[in-house]
Structure formats: C-alpha cells, structure tokens
Write a protein that holds these residues in place. Structure first.
Motif, mmCIF file in Angstrom:
data_model
loop_
_atom_site.group_PDB
_atom_site.id
_atom_site.type_symbol
_atom_site.label_atom_id
_atom_site.label_comp_id
_atom_site.label_asym_id
_atom_site.label_seq_id
_atom_site.Cartn_x
_atom_site.Cartn_y
_atom_site.Cartn_z
ATOM 1 N N ALA A 22 0.817 -1.219 0.000
ATOM 2 C CA ALA A 22 0.000 0.000 0.000
ATOM 3 C C ALA A 22 0.848 1.265 0.000
ATOM 4 O O ALA A 22 0.351 2.348 -0.306
ATOM 5 C CB ALA A 22 -0.922 0.015 1.208
ATOM 6 N N ALA A 23 2.126 1.161 0.331
ATOM 7 C CA ALA A 23 2.992 2.337 0.448
ATOM 8 C C ALA A 23 3.010 3.171 -0.824
ATOM 9 O O ALA A 23 3.076 4.402 -0.761
ATOM 10 C CB ALA A 23 4.413 1.911 0.824
ATOM 11 N N LYS A 24 2.886 2.524 -1.984
ATOM 12 C CA LYS A 24 2.901 3.277 -3.240
ATOM 13 C C LYS A 24 1.758 4.287 -3.306
ATOM 14 O O LYS A 24 1.883 5.329 -3.920
ATOM 15 C CB LYS A 24 2.863 2.334 -4.435
ATOM 16 C CG LYS A 24 1.591 1.546 -4.554
ATOM 17 C CD LYS A 24 1.641 0.563 -5.704
ATOM 18 C CE LYS A 24 0.419 -0.345 -5.644
ATOM 19 N NZ LYS A 24 0.657 -1.621 -6.246
ATOM 20 N N HIS A 25 0.640 4.003 -2.641
ATOM 21 C CA HIS A 25 -0.495 4.929 -2.622
ATOM 22 C C HIS A 25 -0.224 6.142 -1.725
ATOM 23 O O HIS A 25 -0.945 7.124 -1.768
ATOM 24 C CB HIS A 25 -1.764 4.217 -2.162
ATOM 25 C CG HIS A 25 -2.153 3.082 -3.046
ATOM 26 N ND1 HIS A 25 -2.562 3.246 -4.350
ATOM 27 C CD2 HIS A 25 -2.161 1.751 -2.816
ATOM 28 C CE1 HIS A 25 -2.817 2.068 -4.877
ATOM 29 N NE2 HIS A 25 -2.584 1.150 -3.972
ATOM 30 N N PHE A 26 0.799 6.026 -0.880
ATOM 31 C CA PHE A 26 1.165 7.110 0.035
ATOM 32 C C PHE A 26 2.463 7.789 -0.419
ATOM 33 O O PHE A 26 3.062 8.551 0.323
ATOM 34 C CB PHE A 26 1.315 6.561 1.457
ATOM 35 C CG PHE A 26 0.002 6.092 2.036
ATOM 36 C CD1 PHE A 26 -0.783 6.945 2.785
ATOM 37 C CD2 PHE A 26 -0.449 4.807 1.813
ATOM 38 C CE1 PHE A 26 -1.995 6.530 3.309
ATOM 39 C CE2 PHE A 26 -1.661 4.373 2.328
ATOM 40 C CZ PHE A 26 -2.433 5.235 3.071
ATOM 41 N N ASN A 27 2.920 7.457 -1.635
ATOM 42 C CA ASN A 27 4.150 8.028 -2.197
ATOM 43 C C ASN A 27 5.359 7.783 -1.313
ATOM 44 O O ASN A 27 6.169 8.686 -1.082
ATOM 45 C CB ASN A 27 3.971 9.526 -2.470
ATOM 46 C CG ASN A 27 2.891 9.769 -3.491
ATOM 47 O OD1 ASN A 27 2.828 9.083 -4.507
ATOM 48 N ND2 ASN A 27 2.036 10.723 -3.221
ATOM 49 N N CYS A 28 5.462 6.548 -0.793
ATOM 50 C CA CYS A 28 6.616 6.180 0.026
ATOM 51 C C CYS A 28 6.906 4.699 -0.172
ATOM 52 O O CYS A 28 6.232 4.039 -0.965
ATOM 53 C CB CYS A 28 6.336 6.478 1.508
ATOM 54 S SG CYS A 28 4.979 5.502 2.201
ATOM 55 N N THR A 29 7.895 4.202 0.537
ATOM 56 C CA THR A 29 8.220 2.781 0.475
ATOM 57 C C THR A 29 8.354 2.240 1.888
ATOM 58 O O THR A 29 8.549 2.987 2.848
ATOM 59 C CB THR A 29 9.552 2.531 -0.276
ATOM 60 O OG1 THR A 29 10.584 3.232 0.401
ATOM 61 C CG2 THR A 29 9.461 2.992 -1.723
ATOM 62 N N GLY A 30 8.270 0.925 2.002
ATOM 63 C CA GLY A 30 8.451 0.270 3.286
ATOM 64 C C GLY A 30 7.186 0.257 4.129
ATOM 65 O O GLY A 30 6.093 0.567 3.657
ATOM 66 N N ALA A 31 7.357 -0.116 5.396
ATOM 67 C CA ALA A 31 6.250 -0.180 6.345
ATOM 68 C C ALA A 31 6.810 -0.018 7.754
ATOM 69 O O ALA A 31 7.998 -0.254 7.984
ATOM 70 C CB ALA A 31 5.530 -1.519 6.221
ATOM 71 N N HIS A 32 5.960 0.396 8.679
ATOM 72 C CA HIS A 32 6.381 0.502 10.071
ATOM 73 C C HIS A 32 5.281 -0.046 10.974
ATOM 74 O O HIS A 32 4.104 -0.025 10.616
ATOM 75 C CB HIS A 32 6.740 1.949 10.451
ATOM 76 C CG HIS A 32 5.577 2.892 10.427
ATOM 77 N ND1 HIS A 32 5.120 3.463 9.255
ATOM 78 C CD2 HIS A 32 4.784 3.361 11.413
ATOM 79 C CE1 HIS A 32 4.094 4.257 9.535
ATOM 80 N NE2 HIS A 32 3.856 4.204 10.850
ATOM 81 N N LYS A 33 5.688 -0.561 12.108
ATOM 82 C CA LYS A 33 4.758 -1.156 13.053
ATOM 83 C C LYS A 33 4.078 -0.069 13.879
ATOM 84 O O LYS A 33 4.708 0.887 14.316
ATOM 85 C CB LYS A 33 5.519 -2.112 13.977
ATOM 86 C CG LYS A 33 4.623 -3.008 14.774
ATOM 87 C CD LYS A 33 4.938 -4.437 14.489
ATOM 88 C CE LYS A 33 3.969 -5.275 15.312
ATOM 89 N NZ LYS A 33 3.976 -6.636 15.023
ATOM 90 N N MET A 34 2.768 -0.221 14.082
ATOM 91 C CA MET A 34 1.994 0.694 14.909
ATOM 92 C C MET A 34 1.148 -0.191 15.816
ATOM 93 O O MET A 34 0.162 -0.768 15.377
ATOM 94 C CB MET A 34 1.120 1.595 14.036
ATOM 95 C CG MET A 34 0.269 2.576 14.826
ATOM 96 S SD MET A 34 1.226 3.755 15.765
ATOM 97 C CE MET A 34 1.719 4.900 14.503
ATOM 98 N N GLY A 35 1.563 -0.318 17.059
ATOM 99 C CA GLY A 35 0.884 -1.256 17.956
ATOM 100 C C GLY A 35 1.138 -2.668 17.452
ATOM 101 O O GLY A 35 2.279 -3.055 17.230
ATOM 102 N N ASN A 36 0.072 -3.416 17.223
ATOM 103 C CA ASN A 36 0.246 -4.778 16.708
ATOM 104 C C ASN A 36 -0.135 -4.864 15.232
ATOM 105 O O ASN A 36 -0.346 -5.945 14.706
ATOM 106 C CB ASN A 36 -0.572 -5.775 17.532
ATOM 107 C CG ASN A 36 -2.064 -5.500 17.464
ATOM 108 O OD1 ASN A 36 -2.490 -4.492 16.921
ATOM 109 N ND2 ASN A 36 -2.859 -6.388 18.020
#
Length: 67
Positions: A32-46
């Motif tokens: 989904a990161a491509k829809h936010f104009n970024c790459t990768g992912a980060h953890k938020m809670g679980n």
C-alpha cells in the motif's frame, strides 16, 4: 488511537479518496505504500502502516490523519 481497536484507519489522499492506512501484515502495508508516495512499512501497535517511518510521505501531509 481508537481506529486500531477495530474499525480500519483511513487516510485521505488528495484526489484519491480514502485509503486504508492500517494493515494486519507488513507485506500488505508495504504494498500500500505506493499509494502514500513512500516505500516500506512501520509497526503501529500490533498492526502495520505504510512508509518506513510515521509521517514519511512525499509531497506534504503525513497521510495518516491524526492518531
């Protein structure tokens, strides 16, 4: 943070409508990161959110709304 408790978090992107911003897996968030104009992912809670770090979208707003 109520959005993490059940209802999916959505981010409003200019010209795109609401985008899902919280995912159960890292792979979903990275895709989904491509829809936010970024790459990768980060953890938020679980759960996982797009972009390598919180607020890292290219082109202005964080894309995460306020949580």
């Amino acid at each position: 943070m109520a959005a993490l408790g059940g209802a999916p978090a959505l981010a409003q992107q200019p010209g795109q409508g609401a985008q899902k911003a919280v995912f159960a897996t890292k792979a979903e968030a990275e895709a989904a990161a491509k829809h936010f104009n970024c790459t990768g992912a980060h953890k938020m809670g679980n759960q996982w959110m797009p972009c390598s770090s919180h607020g890292e979208t290219k082109g202005g707003s964080s894309g995460h709304g306020s949580h």
